[in-house]
Design a protein around this motif. Structure first.
Motif, PDB file in Angstrom:
ATOM      1  N   GLY A  28     -50.712  20.813  22.700  1.00 16.35           N
ATOM      2  CA  GLY A  28     -50.765  21.468  24.008  1.00 16.35           C
ATOM      3  C   GLY A  28     -51.637  20.710  24.990  1.00 16.35           C
ATOM      4  O   GLY A  28     -51.324  20.639  26.182  1.00 16.35           O
ATOM      5  N   ALA A  32     -50.019  19.244  28.526  1.00 20.82           N
ATOM      6  CA  ALA A  32     -50.509  19.771  29.801  1.00 20.82           C
ATOM      7  C   ALA A  32     -50.417  18.725  30.911  1.00 20.82           C
ATOM      8  O   ALA A  32     -50.158  19.047  32.075  1.00 20.82           O
ATOM      9  CB  ALA A  32     -51.952  20.261  29.652  1.00 20.82           C
ATOM     10  N   THR A 160     -48.238  31.936  16.363  1.00 24.60           N
ATOM     11  CA  THR A 160     -48.672  32.303  17.716  1.00 24.60           C
ATOM     12  C   THR A 160     -48.993  33.790  17.802  1.00 24.60           C
ATOM     13  O   THR A 160     -49.975  34.185  18.445  1.00 24.60           O
ATOM     14  CB  THR A 160     -47.575  31.935  18.738  1.00 24.60           C
ATOM     15  OG1 THR A 160     -47.249  30.550  18.613  1.00 24.60           O
ATOM     16  CG2 THR A 160     -48.034  32.214  20.160  1.00 24.60           C
ATOM     17  N   ALA A 215     -56.367  31.621  26.791  1.00 25.91           N
ATOM     18  CA  ALA A 215     -55.754  31.465  25.475  1.00 25.91           C
ATOM     19  C   ALA A 215     -54.768  32.597  25.195  1.00 25.91           C
ATOM     20  O   ALA A 215     -53.704  32.380  24.603  1.00 25.91           O
ATOM     21  CB  ALA A 215     -56.824  31.418  24.393  1.00 25.91           C
ATOM     22  N   LEU A 218     -51.633  31.850  27.109  1.00 28.31           N
ATOM     23  CA  LEU A 218     -50.886  30.793  26.413  1.00 28.31           C
ATOM     24  C   LEU A 218     -50.139  31.362  25.211  1.00 28.31           C
ATOM     25  O   LEU A 218     -48.987  31.004  24.956  1.00 28.31           O
ATOM     26  CB  LEU A 218     -51.842  29.688  25.953  1.00 28.31           C
ATOM     27  CG  LEU A 218     -52.513  28.850  27.050  1.00 28.31           C
ATOM     28  CD1 LEU A 218     -53.463  27.841  26.431  1.00 28.31           C
ATOM     29  CD2 LEU A 218     -51.472  28.142  27.903  1.00 28.31           C
ATOM     30  N   THR A 221     -47.161  33.698  26.545  1.00 27.41           N
ATOM     31  CA  THR A 221     -46.055  32.916  27.105  1.00 27.41           C
ATOM     32  C   THR A 221     -45.351  32.117  26.006  1.00 27.41           C
ATOM     33  O   THR A 221     -44.141  31.885  26.078  1.00 27.41           O
ATOM     34  CB  THR A 221     -46.555  31.966  28.209  1.00 27.41           C
ATOM     35  OG1 THR A 221     -47.682  31.211  27.725  1.00 27.41           O
ATOM     36  CG2 THR A 221     -46.975  32.737  29.444  1.00 27.41           C
ATOM     37  N   GLY A 222     -46.097  31.698  24.986  1.00 24.67           N
ATOM     38  CA  GLY A 222     -45.474  31.034  23.844  1.00 24.67           C
ATOM     39  C   GLY A 222     -44.562  31.968  23.082  1.00 24.67           C
ATOM     40  O   GLY A 222     -43.486  31.570  22.605  1.00 24.67           O
ATOM     41  N   HIS A 344     -47.415  28.609  31.303  1.00 21.63           N
ATOM     42  CA  HIS A 344     -47.811  28.084  29.993  1.00 21.63           C
ATOM     43  C   HIS A 344     -48.485  26.721  30.110  1.00 21.63           C
ATOM     44  O   HIS A 344     -49.441  26.426  29.388  1.00 21.63           O
ATOM     45  CB  HIS A 344     -46.586  27.977  29.088  1.00 21.63           C
ATOM     46  CG  HIS A 344     -46.907  27.735  27.654  1.00 21.63           C
ATOM     47  ND1 HIS A 344     -47.428  28.715  26.831  1.00 21.63           N
ATOM     48  CD2 HIS A 344     -46.790  26.632  26.869  1.00 21.63           C
ATOM     49  CE1 HIS A 344     -47.616  28.227  25.612  1.00 21.63           C
ATOM     50  NE2 HIS A 344     -47.238  26.956  25.617  1.00 21.63           N
ATOM     51  N   GLY A 346     -49.892  25.615  32.963  1.00 20.82           N
ATOM     52  CA  GLY A 346     -50.922  25.658  33.993  1.00 20.82           C
ATOM     53  C   GLY A 346     -50.504  25.046  35.308  1.00 20.82           C
ATOM     54  O   GLY A 346     -51.272  25.068  36.275  1.00 20.82           O
ATOM     55  N   VAL A 357     -55.805  24.785  31.313  1.00 17.94           N
ATOM     56  CA  VAL A 357     -54.970  24.893  30.115  1.00 17.94           C
ATOM     57  C   VAL A 357     -55.380  23.842  29.085  1.00 17.94           C
ATOM     58  O   VAL A 357     -55.418  24.119  27.880  1.00 17.94           O
ATOM     59  CB  VAL A 357     -53.478  24.754  30.483  1.00 17.94           C
ATOM     60  CG1 VAL A 357     -52.618  24.501  29.244  1.00 17.94           C
ATOM     61  CG2 VAL A 357     -53.005  26.014  31.193  1.00 17.94           C
ATOM     62  N   SER A 361     -56.645  24.884  25.476  1.00 14.76           N
ATOM     63  CA  SER A 361     -55.920  24.386  24.303  1.00 14.76           C
ATOM     64  C   SER A 361     -56.859  23.659  23.347  1.00 14.76           C
ATOM     65  O   SER A 361     -56.751  23.788  22.123  1.00 14.76           O
ATOM     66  CB  SER A 361     -54.789  23.446  24.737  1.00 14.76           C
ATOM     67  OG  SER A 361     -53.831  24.117  25.514  1.00 14.76           O
ATOM     68  N   SER A 364     -58.886  26.246  21.633  1.00 15.12           N
ATOM     69  CA  SER A 364     -58.021  26.937  20.672  1.00 15.12           C
ATOM     70  C   SER A 364     -57.840  26.112  19.404  1.00 15.12           C
ATOM     71  O   SER A 364     -57.795  26.648  18.294  1.00 15.12           O
ATOM     72  CB  SER A 364     -56.660  27.230  21.300  1.00 15.12           C
ATOM     73  OG  SER A 364     -56.796  28.103  22.404  1.00 15.12           O
TER      74      SER A 364
END
Length: 391
Positions: A28, A32, A160, A215, A218, A221-222, A344, A346, A357, A361, A364
């Protein structure tokens, strides 16, 4: 009791999804800024020399013929990407799906190739097997772990979903219960004697807290991409709020081309001329050629914000416009689906959004590592206590 259940849920979901969440976070970060990185890395086959630009570009039909000649009849051209920039090459693609048995992403395709051509000279600039292009491989690691969609997407989607639950349970378990606890939990207060275990614990919790909102977005949206039931549920809820039916896909009856069409131009040249005049500020124009008889020609008019892009369908033989779909014509559910990509990545907030983002990421990706270290130390401590107790 609730806290104990949530703690076990957080622990086991974290252990089960840790590797996949790490992979999604790292890929990710790369994705981005993919639109900014690719033109720099691939400059040699994305751009044409400045001296050539004094000439007029070759016709669409001439460049298409050159791509067809390069691949031959066995690999018909599937699409062409035309950047609205005189310094850029035209990018032709040849793609065919395959039904071969196997579990990998590559088993879904018979071939997927790219051909970059100088639009002023109609000469080849670069060609490649696009299945192994670096950023495409990164994309499909992120999308399906390089597995076929029906295998990889449920795995990524489940990880996810676990990640979203981990964020929510983690926030609940960590949230300070009183004012005194808040003083030490919202920022790093390390001293010279602070140990690595405590530092790791703070990194996991404090960075997790500050990245929580982004997060979570993200993750949600994932999930829209990963599970059709989640996507459809979100759209149904939004459509009920708006109380508007989805846009219909009825085709306008085909008519002959308008009388002012330049007969010296091919259908594709005429369509390109029309969309450039209609959308002169677009970033690019993508033509997706019909793969079946009587299928329409799809033209994707790309803007910097993906949701602002427009899809137009044309009759492939006479160039008549069949329908046009833009963001404003969609209902709430369809608008949310169109916005999903920009949210997702950004890009909906431009470069600042992409930076946010990227950082979210990266954090995360670190959470499974710091979380595993917390669990390992606690497990090691329990074993040590058990040994002492038995002695």
């Amino acid at each position: 009791m609730l806290k104990k259940i949530l703690h076990q849920t957080h622990l086991w979901m974290g252990l089960l999804s840790s590797l996949i969440v790490f992979i999604l976070g790292i890929t990710g970060c790369i994705l981005a800024f993919v639109d900014e990185i690719k033109p720099l890395i691939y400059k040699s086959h994305y751009e044409v020399e400045h001296s050539i630009q004094q000439k007029q570009q070759q016709s669409f039909s001439t460049l298409l013929h050159a791509a067809e000649q390069y691949w031959g009849a066995e690999k018909p051209v599937s699409a062409v990407e035309i950047e609205n920039n005189p310094h850029r090459t035209w990018h032709f693609r040849a793609y065919r799906q395959d039904d071969h048995h196997g579990i990998w992403y590559w088993n879904e395709k018979k071939y997927y190739e790219s051909f970059f051509i100088n639009p002023y000279t109609a000469q080849k600039v670069y060609s490649e097997n696009a299945e192994f292009e670096f950023f495409r491989v990164i994309l499909f690691i992120h999308w399906s772990l390089l597995l076929k969609n029906e295998i990889g997407q449920p795995i990524v989607g489940t990880a996810t979903l676990f990640f979203v639950i981990l964020l929510l349970t983690g926030l609940y378990l960590w949230w300070p219960k009183n004012k005194k606890a808040r003083r030490v939990r919202f920022w790093f207060r390390w001293k010279n004697e602070t140990g690595i275990k405590r530092k790791n614990y703070d990194v996991h919790n404090i960075l997790g807290f500050y990245s929580f909102a982004v997060a979570l977005i993200l993750g949600l949206t994932g999930l829209i991409w990963a599970f059709s039931w989640f996507d459809q549920s979100v759209q149904k809820v939004l459509n009920k709020i708006e109380n508007k039916a989805p846009a219909t896909d009825l085709l306008i009856p085909i008519q002959p081309p308008p009388p002012d069409v330049d007969t010296n131009l091919s259908v594709y040249d005429h369509i390109l001329k029309e969309i450039k005049q209609t959308y002169p500020d677009a970033q690019a124009y993508y033509f997706y050629f019909p793969q079946e008889d009587k299928a329409p020609l799809n033209v994707y008019i790309r803007y910097e914000k993906n949701y602002a892009s427009i899809i137009r369908q044309y009759h492939a033989e006479n160039g008549h416009l069949i329908k046009s779909i833009n963001f404003s014509s969609k209902n709430y559910g369809e608008k949310m689906r169109a916005l999903n990509y920009d949210i997702h990545l950004g890009s909906i907030l431009g470069i600042p959004g992409k930076i946010i983002v990227f950082l979210a990421s990266l954090i995360s990706a670190s959470l499974p590592i710091t979380g595993f270290y917390i669990w390992y130390n606690r497990r090691k401590k329990k074993k040590k206590r058990a040994v002492i107790y038995n002695i």
